[in-house]
Design a protein around this motif. Sequence first.
Motif, mmCIF file in Angstrom:
data_model
loop_
_atom_site.group_PDB
_atom_site.id
_atom_site.type_symbol
_atom_site.label_atom_id
_atom_site.label_comp_id
_atom_site.label_asym_id
_atom_site.label_seq_id
_atom_site.Cartn_x
_atom_site.Cartn_y
_atom_site.Cartn_z
ATOM 1 N N ALA A 71 0.913 -1.195 -0.168
ATOM 2 C CA ALA A 71 -0.028 0.286 0.035
ATOM 3 C C ALA A 71 0.843 1.345 -0.163
ATOM 4 O O ALA A 71 1.768 1.173 0.716
ATOM 5 C CB ALA A 71 -0.958 -0.143 1.253
ATOM 6 N N TRP A 72 0.572 2.378 -0.609
ATOM 7 C CA TRP A 72 1.209 3.642 -0.744
ATOM 8 C C TRP A 72 0.290 4.459 0.209
ATOM 9 O O TRP A 72 -0.789 4.533 0.619
ATOM 10 C CB TRP A 72 0.887 4.223 -1.912
ATOM 11 N N ALA B 44 5.354 6.948 1.189
ATOM 12 C CA ALA B 44 5.800 5.515 1.677
ATOM 13 C C ALA B 44 5.216 4.347 0.916
ATOM 14 O O ALA B 44 3.928 4.414 0.679
ATOM 15 C CB ALA B 44 5.691 5.539 3.291
ATOM 16 N N LEU B 45 5.822 3.386 0.841
ATOM 17 C CA LEU B 45 5.461 2.140 0.346
ATOM 18 C C LEU B 45 5.580 1.270 1.632
ATOM 19 O O LEU B 45 6.762 0.751 1.916
ATOM 20 C CB LEU B 45 6.078 1.604 -1.022
ATOM 21 N N VAL B 46 4.273 0.547 1.965
ATOM 22 C CA VAL B 46 4.375 -0.373 3.046
ATOM 23 C C VAL B 46 4.054 -1.774 2.637
ATOM 24 O O VAL B 46 3.350 -1.781 1.556
ATOM 25 C CB VAL B 46 3.543 0.009 4.217
ATOM 26 N N GLY C 10 10.654 5.028 2.015
ATOM 27 C CA GLY C 10 9.916 6.301 2.432
ATOM 28 C C GLY C 10 10.725 7.357 1.739
ATOM 29 O O GLY C 10 12.093 7.544 1.594
ATOM 30 N N MET C 11 10.140 8.405 1.181
ATOM 31 C CA MET C 11 10.718 9.551 0.488
ATOM 32 C C MET C 11 10.018 10.884 1.093
ATOM 33 O O MET C 11 8.801 11.050 1.369
ATOM 34 C CB MET C 11 10.611 9.480 -1.067
ATOM 35 N N LEU C 12 10.827 11.769 1.106
ATOM 36 C CA LEU C 12 10.103 13.216 1.357
ATOM 37 C C LEU C 12 10.787 14.283 0.578
ATOM 38 O O LEU C 12 12.187 14.211 0.406
ATOM 39 C CB LEU C 12 10.497 13.641 3.005
#
Length: 270
Positions: A86-87, A110-112, A120-122
């Motif tokens: 899930a995104w 985030a991709l979990v 995780g990207m910001l």
Amino acid sequence: MIDRARLESIVREAGRMAHDTWPGDGHALEVWEKSANNPVSAADIAVDNFLKRELGALLPSAGWLSEETTDAPDRLGHDGLGAGLAWLVDPIDGTRDFIHGRPGWAVSVALVSSGRPLFGMLHAPARGEAPGGEFWHAEAGRGAWRNGEPLVASRRTALAGARVPVDHLPPVDADLTKVYKPNSIALRIAMVAADEADLLATLRWGWEWDIAAAALIAREAGAAVTDAFGGPLNYNKRDPRAFGVLVTAPAIHAAAVDRLADRARELAAR
């Protein structure tokens, strides 16, 4: 499993889209309230639509959970337990800073999988001196980086004097040290990852999309990351909330949990 370069390109483009309408550069912006004291802007919606389209094309099998999209049960998968991919997305985390032309906001993605973040990207395009601002990313088990530089979280060993990104400290916490506080909770978490703060704590019910990407960045940088009670954080739950987040230098985590315990119990029960 995933084209990492394409994922980074999508998140950077989302940040560019938001920055192109940011009032800090003099742009006019349409803003309204979703509910009392809960603002949203046209940029939030545009970025959310872009990310949903592009991330959906990148990984069609993944579910979708975002602040600006009505939640749908299909993100939990066929078993209804959220064990798949899930995104988790906040198109603009720190909307108040964004709409007031302040730089403390970021696109958070985030991709979990099975309740744990994989990526995780910001992107905080209004922050820092580098062209394009700040880009943070982490991959589970492989470390965390900001603008290509590896991150090593705070290694503080004493709670007293710990740097905390807050506007005000209550008297019981007068031995702590205030530092600059961006509106974005994700950026405050990332400050611990970058050794710009030693402790970040919230004592309220919060949403998974606010913290998933930054929590992975902090963990991969070596920080301790839990809920307000010191328990593990899990993601893509049926109720996508957690009570608080606590991100610290590892050596002060137990002391921080102990200090906050009574307050956390009282507030969680309300």
